[in-house]
Design an enzyme around this catalytic site. Structure first.
Site, PDB file in Angstrom:
ATOM      1  N   SER A 169      37.293  40.500  54.704  1.00  0.00           N
ATOM      2  CA  SER A 169      37.225  38.956  55.146  1.00  0.00           C
ATOM      3  C   SER A 169      37.120  38.658  56.405  1.00  0.00           C
ATOM      4  O   SER A 169      37.633  39.469  57.259  1.00  0.00           O
ATOM      5  CB  SER A 169      38.525  38.454  54.403  1.00  0.00           C
ATOM      6  OG  SER A 169      38.710  37.045  54.945  1.00  0.00           O
ATOM      7  N   TYR A 182      47.724  37.460  53.327  1.00  0.00           N
ATOM      8  CA  TYR A 182      46.424  37.903  53.011  1.00  0.00           C
ATOM      9  C   TYR A 182      45.713  38.389  54.301  1.00  0.00           C
ATOM     10  O   TYR A 182      45.056  39.337  54.337  1.00  0.00           O
ATOM     11  CB  TYR A 182      45.433  36.636  52.479  1.00  0.00           C
ATOM     12  CG  TYR A 182      44.189  36.669  52.359  1.00  0.00           C
ATOM     13  CD1 TYR A 182      43.659  36.974  50.848  1.00  0.00           C
ATOM     14  CD2 TYR A 182      43.078  36.432  53.201  1.00  0.00           C
ATOM     15  CE1 TYR A 182      42.425  37.306  50.552  1.00  0.00           C
ATOM     16  CE2 TYR A 182      41.860  36.292  52.757  1.00  0.00           C
ATOM     17  CZ  TYR A 182      41.464  36.902  51.566  1.00  0.00           C
ATOM     18  OH  TYR A 182      40.031  37.094  51.230  1.00  0.00           O
TER      19      TYR A 182
HETATM   20  P1  NAD Z   1      37.800  36.118  42.333  1.00  0.00           P
HETATM   21  O1  NAD Z   1      38.857  35.754  42.026  1.00  0.00           O
HETATM   22  O2  NAD Z   1      36.347  35.644  41.707  1.00  0.00           O
HETATM   23  O3  NAD Z   1      37.654  37.977  41.660  1.00  0.00           O
HETATM   24  C1  NAD Z   1      38.599  38.846  41.740  1.00  0.00           C
HETATM   25  C2  NAD Z   1      38.590  39.936  41.139  1.00  0.00           C
HETATM   26  O4  NAD Z   1      39.670  40.755  41.218  1.00  0.00           O
HETATM   27  C3  NAD Z   1      38.537  39.409  39.652  1.00  0.00           C
HETATM   28  O5  NAD Z   1      37.819  40.319  38.821  1.00  0.00           O
HETATM   29  C4  NAD Z   1      39.929  39.761  39.011  1.00  0.00           C
HETATM   30  O6  NAD Z   1      40.161  39.796  37.796  1.00  0.00           O
HETATM   31  C5  NAD Z   1      40.295  40.981  39.867  1.00  0.00           C
HETATM   32  N1  NAD Z   1      41.676  41.233  40.125  1.00  0.00           N
HETATM   33  C6  NAD Z   1      42.670  40.304  40.570  1.00  0.00           C
HETATM   34  N2  NAD Z   1      43.832  41.052  40.559  1.00  0.00           N
HETATM   35  C7  NAD Z   1      43.700  42.228  40.127  1.00  0.00           C
HETATM   36  C8  NAD Z   1      44.449  43.236  39.805  1.00  0.00           C
HETATM   37  N3  NAD Z   1      45.755  43.096  39.838  1.00  0.00           N
HETATM   38  N4  NAD Z   1      43.978  44.236  39.310  1.00  0.00           N
HETATM   39  C9  NAD Z   1      42.631  44.399  39.032  1.00  0.00           C
HETATM   40  N5  NAD Z   1      41.685  43.508  39.376  1.00  0.00           N
HETATM   41  C10 NAD Z   1      42.239  42.225  39.944  1.00  0.00           C
HETATM   42  O7  NAD Z   1      37.620  36.331  44.033  1.00  0.00           O
HETATM   43  P2  NAD Z   1      36.568  36.624  45.073  1.00  0.00           P
HETATM   44  O8  NAD Z   1      36.425  35.560  45.690  1.00  0.00           O
HETATM   45  O9  NAD Z   1      35.290  37.281  44.252  1.00  0.00           O
HETATM   46  O10 NAD Z   1      37.226  37.942  45.884  1.00  0.00           O
HETATM   47  C11 NAD Z   1      37.046  39.271  45.603  1.00  0.00           C
HETATM   48  C12 NAD Z   1      37.194  40.025  47.105  1.00  0.00           C
HETATM   49  O11 NAD Z   1      36.640  39.159  48.068  1.00  0.00           O
HETATM   50  C13 NAD Z   1      38.689  39.771  47.372  1.00  0.00           C
HETATM   51  O12 NAD Z   1      39.118  40.821  48.030  1.00  0.00           O
HETATM   52  C14 NAD Z   1      38.586  38.801  48.549  1.00  0.00           C
HETATM   53  O13 NAD Z   1      39.893  38.667  49.365  1.00  0.00           O
HETATM   54  C15 NAD Z   1      37.245  38.912  49.328  1.00  0.00           C
HETATM   55  N6  NAD Z   1      36.800  37.718  50.065  1.00  0.00           N
HETATM   56  C16 NAD Z   1      36.709  36.470  49.230  1.00  0.00           C
HETATM   57  C17 NAD Z   1      36.131  35.430  49.902  1.00  0.00           C
HETATM   58  C18 NAD Z   1      35.859  34.209  49.305  1.00  0.00           C
HETATM   59  O14 NAD Z   1      35.650  33.252  50.128  1.00  0.00           O
HETATM   60  N7  NAD Z   1      35.701  34.037  48.013  1.00  0.00           N
HETATM   61  C19 NAD Z   1      36.027  35.618  51.442  1.00  0.00           C
HETATM   62  C20 NAD Z   1      36.232  36.892  51.935  1.00  0.00           C
HETATM   63  C21 NAD Z   1      36.877  37.831  51.308  1.00  0.00           C
END
Ligand code: NAD
Length: 287
Positions: A169, A182
Site C-alpha cells: 500500500s 495497517y
Molecule cells: P477487499 O476487501 O475488496 O478484498 C480483500 C480480500 O481479502 C477479500 O477477498 C477477502 O475475502 C479477503 N480476506 C480478508 N480477510 C481474510 C482472511 N482472514 N483470510 C483470507 N482472506 C481474507 O480489499 P481490497 O481493497 O481489494 O484489498 C486487497 C489488498 O490491497 C489488501 O492487502 C489491502 O491492504 C491492499 N490495498 C488496498 C487499497 C485500496 O484502496 N483498496 C489500497 C492499498 C492497498
C-alpha cells in the site's frame, strides 16, 4: 493482458506494442500457476482475472458466499481455459495456510506466482485500538505473507523460477493517523519483500511489493464511516478531503491498473526488478 478501458487509453502504448506485451506475457505465464490470497473481491480478484487471461492456472482464496465463489471459479476457468482451484483458508491461521499451500502444491507441483494480497483494515486512534483488531491485521496483512512465502519457495527454487508480488500500500511508504496496525503491517511487508528478494536473487525468483493508493473496493468503502467518526467529519468529506486529497491525480487508482502492473511484474521484462517497493498511487508519495 486484456485491453484496458481506462479513460486515458489513448495515451497508452500503441496497439501493436500492447499486443506484443500481451503475447510475451502469455507465452511466459501459460500453464504456470498463480495463487492469489484474498482473491474473492477487489484487487485480488482483478489480479486473478488478469493472470487467468494470460493463461495461468489460478488458486483463489478469500471469504464470501459459497455459491458465488463456485460460480466465480467455474466462470474464470471457462472464460480463460485454465484450471481454477479455490481454498477458503483463513489467512490469520497458520495451520489453514499450511493446508492450502499443501493442496495447491499437490495439485500443480509448484506455485510459480504468489500474490500476497489478502488484507483488512481498522481505523481508530492508537490508544483506543482494539487488541483483537491489531492482532488480526498483523496476522492477515503481514504474517500470512511470511507463511505463504516460506512454503512456496522450495518448489520455486527447484524450478529456478518464481514471482512473488506482495500487495502492500502507499501506507508501506507513508503513514496516516488512526491506521497504526495497517501502517505497521504494510511497512513490515516492505521489509519482508526486500529481505526475501535478497535471499533468492540468484535463483530466478523476484520479490516485489506494489503500493496502491486508494482503490474504491469494499475495503475502502467500509473504512469511510469509521474515518468520518475518527475525524469528526462527513463521509463525503472523507472521500474528497482525506482519501482523494492524498492523491495529486484526484482520482482513485483502479483495480485494472493494479492488476496490469502485477501481471507485468510476473513477466520476463520485469526479471531485473526485485526487492522493489513500487508506488501506484497517483503521485501520493511524491508530496
Ligand atoms: P477487499 O476487501 O475488496 O478484498 C480483500 C480480500 O481479502 C477479500 O477477498 C477477502 O475475502 C479477503 N480476506 C480478508 N480477510 C481474510 C482472511 N482472514 N483470510 C483470507 N482472506 C481474507 O480489499 P481490497 O481493497 O481489494 O484489498 C486487497 C489488498 O490491497 C489488501 O492487502 C489491502 O491492504 C491492499 N490495498 C488496498 C487499497 C485500496 O484502496 N483498496 C489500497 C492499498 C492497498
Amino acid at each position: 493482458m486484456r485491453r484496458q478501458t481506462a479513460p486515458n487509453a489513448a495515451c497508452g502504448p500503441p496497439a501493436g506494442m500492447q499486443t506484443l506485451m500481451h503475447q510475451e506475457l502469455h507465452a511466459m505465464l501459460k500453464g504456470k500457476t498463480a495463487l492469489i490470497t484474498g482473491s474473492t473481491s477487489g484487487i485480488g480478484l482483478g489480479i486473478a482475472e488478469a493472470l487467468a487471461a494470460l493463461g495461468a492456472n489460478i488458486v483463489l482464496n478469500g471469504f464470501g458466499d459459497a455459491g458465488e465463489i463456485t460460480q466465480l471459479r467455474i466462470d474464470l476457468a471457462r472464460r480463460h481455459g485454465v484450471n481454477v482451484l479455490y481454498d477458503g483458508a483463513d489467512m490469520s491461521q497458520a495451520p489453514a495456510i499450511e493446508s492450502m499451500m499443501k493442496t495447491a502444491l499437490g495439485e500443480f507441483g509448484a506455485i510459480d506466482i504468489l500474490v500476497n494480497n489478502a488484507g483488512i483494515q481498522h481505523v481508530a486512534p492508537v490508544d483506543a485500538f482494539p487488541l483483537e483488531k491489531w492482532n488480526a491485521i498483523l496476522a492477515i496483512n503481514l504474517s500470512a505473507a511470511f507463511h505463504t512465502t516460506r512454503l512456496a519457495l522450495p518448489a520455486m527454487k527447484q524450478r529456478g523460477f518464481g514471482r512473488i508480488v506482495n500487495v502492500a500500500s502507499a501506507h508501506a511508504l507513508v503513514a496516516s493517523p488512526f491506521k497504526s496496525a495497517y501502517v505497521a503491517a504494510k511497512h513490515g511487508i516492505a521489509g519482508l519483500t526486500k529481505t526475501v528478494a535478497l535471499e533468492v536473487a540468484e535463483q530466478g525468483i523476484t520479490v516485489n511489493a506494489v503500493c496502491p493508493g486508494y482503490v474504491l473496493t469494499p475495503l475502502v468503502k467500509k473504512q469511510i464511516p469509521d474515518t468520518a467518526k475518527a475525524r469528526g467529519i462527513s463521509e463525503e468529506a472523507v472521500v474528497h478531503d482525506v482519501l482523494l486529497a492524498a492523491q495529486p491525480t484526484k482520482q482513485f487508482v483502479t483495480v485494472e491498473q493494479v492488476a496490469a502492473f502485477t501481471a507485468f511484474l510476473c513477466g520476463d521484462a520485469a526479471a531485473s526488478i526485485t526487492g522493489a517497493v513500487l508506488p501506484i498511487e497517483g503521485g501520493w508519495t511524491a508530496h
